[in-house]
Design a protein around this motif. Structure first.
Motif, PDB file in Angstrom:
ATOM      1  N   THR A  98       6.037   4.843  -1.542  1.00 46.15           N
ATOM      2  CA  THR A  98       4.853   4.803  -0.691  1.00 46.15           C
ATOM      3  C   THR A  98       5.059   5.806   0.427  1.00 46.15           C
ATOM      4  O   THR A  98       6.056   5.738   1.148  1.00 46.15           O
ATOM      5  CB  THR A  98       4.611   3.404  -0.105  1.00 46.15           C
ATOM      6  N   TRP A 116      -2.309  15.203  -0.949  1.00 50.61           N
ATOM      7  CA  TRP A 116      -0.925  14.751  -1.063  1.00 50.61           C
ATOM      8  C   TRP A 116      -0.274  15.553  -2.177  1.00 50.61           C
ATOM      9  O   TRP A 116      -0.869  15.780  -3.221  1.00 50.61           O
ATOM     10  CB  TRP A 116      -0.854  13.282  -1.461  1.00 50.61           C
ATOM     11  N   ASP A 134      -2.644  14.679  -5.322  1.00 49.75           N
ATOM     12  CA  ASP A 134      -3.792  13.785  -5.173  1.00 49.75           C
ATOM     13  C   ASP A 134      -4.628  14.276  -3.995  1.00 49.75           C
ATOM     14  O   ASP A 134      -4.077  14.724  -2.986  1.00 49.75           O
ATOM     15  CB  ASP A 134      -3.314  12.349  -4.929  1.00 49.75           C
ATOM     16  N   ASP A 136      -8.015  13.492  -1.289  1.00 50.72           N
ATOM     17  CA  ASP A 136      -8.830  12.419  -0.707  1.00 50.72           C
ATOM     18  C   ASP A 136      -9.494  12.945   0.554  1.00 50.72           C
ATOM     19  O   ASP A 136      -9.312  14.097   0.931  1.00 50.72           O
ATOM     20  CB  ASP A 136      -7.955  11.206  -0.395  1.00 50.72           C
ATOM     21  N   ASP A 146      -2.247   6.384   3.098  1.00 49.77           N
ATOM     22  CA  ASP A 146      -1.120   6.005   2.251  1.00 49.77           C
ATOM     23  C   ASP A 146      -1.292   6.617   0.870  1.00 49.77           C
ATOM     24  O   ASP A 146      -2.417   6.844   0.421  1.00 49.77           O
ATOM     25  CB  ASP A 146      -1.047   4.485   2.074  1.00 49.77           C
ATOM     26  N   TRP A 147      -0.182   6.815   0.192  1.00 55.89           N
ATOM     27  CA  TRP A 147      -0.191   7.315  -1.177  1.00 55.89           C
ATOM     28  C   TRP A 147       1.004   6.724  -1.892  1.00 55.89           C
ATOM     29  O   TRP A 147       2.085   6.603  -1.314  1.00 55.89           O
ATOM     30  CB  TRP A 147      -0.130   8.841  -1.182  1.00 55.89           C
TER      31      TRP A 147
END
Length: 179
Positions: A98, A116, A134, A136, A146-147
Motif C-alpha cells: 500500500t 502512480w 495506474d 486517477d 492510496d494505491w
C-alpha cells in the motif's frame, strides 16, 4: 358431395405425409451429424507434466527504512512524500503493498490528475523501468491518495512514484521484494 370431401381428405393426408417425411429426414440428418461430430471429437493423447517448486521459509518479516512489517498500518504521508508498506504476503512470491501520498492540486478550480508508477530496478542495476502504472484524479484542493500494487513472482528492487500533472513527481525510497 361425398367425392368432394374425399378429395380434400386425400390431399390433406398427402400433405401430412410429406411434412412427416421431411421432418423425419431432418431429424435423421441432425442425429447423423451429431454422431459424426461426437466421433470426431475423440480425446487426444494425454501428456503428463510434472511441476516442482522450492520453498524457502521466511524467518523475519521484510523491512527497510521506508516499509513497515505486514499487518501494520501505513502511516499518513505529508505532501512531497510517498510512504509504502507491505500489507499482504501470499504463498509463493506474491506480495501486496500500500502506497500513500498527499496530492495538492496545482489548479484549485480544476481537476488534479495523477499517476502512480511501481518501478523496478533493471537487473544490471542502472535503469528504473515501469512495472505497474495506474492513473486517477479528483476535484478539490488537496487529497490523501492510496494505491495497492501487487508484485507476483518477480523479486528485485522497487520504488513507487507519484506524478501530479503540473506539479512534478515524488519518489519513495527503494525497497526489496524477496521470495
Amino acid at each position: 358431395m361425398g367425392t368432394r370431401s374425399t378429395a380434400v381428405l386425400v390431399s390433406g393426408t398427402a400433405n401430412t405425409a410429406k411434412v412427416f417425411v421431411a421432418a423425419f429426414a431432418f431429424t435423421a440428418a441432425y442425429v447423423g451429424f451429431s454422431a459424426y461430430d461426437t466421433a470426431s471429437s475423440a480425446p487426444r493423447d494425454e501428456h503428463t507434466v510434472t511441476l516442482s517448486a522450492r520453498e524457502t521459509p521466511v524467518t523475519t518479516p521484510m523491512t527497510s527504512p521506508m516499509t513497515t512489517p505486514i499487518g501494520s498500518s501505513v502511516s499518513p504521508a505529508a505532501p512531497g512524500t510517498v510512504t509504502v508498506a507491505e500489507t499482504r504476503s501470499d504463498a509463493g512470491c506474491a506480495k501486496t503493498f500500500t502506497a500513500r501520498g498527499v496530492v495538492v492540486n496545482p489548479d484549485a478550480h480544476g481537476t488534479a490528475l495523477y499517476t502512480w508508477r511501481l518501478a523496478r530496478l533493471s537487473p544490471d542495476g542502472h535503469v528504473w523501468r515501469d512495472y505497474l502504472v495506474d492513473h486517477d484524479g479528483f476535484a478539490g484542493t488537496r487529497e490523501s491518495v492510496d494505491w495497492s500494487p501487487r508484485v507476483t513472482g518477480n523479486p528485485g528492487w522497487y520504488r513507487v512514484e507519484l506524478s501530479v500533472r503540473g506539479a512534478g513527481t515524488v519518489k519513495s525510497r527503494r525497497f526489496q521484494v524477496t521470495c
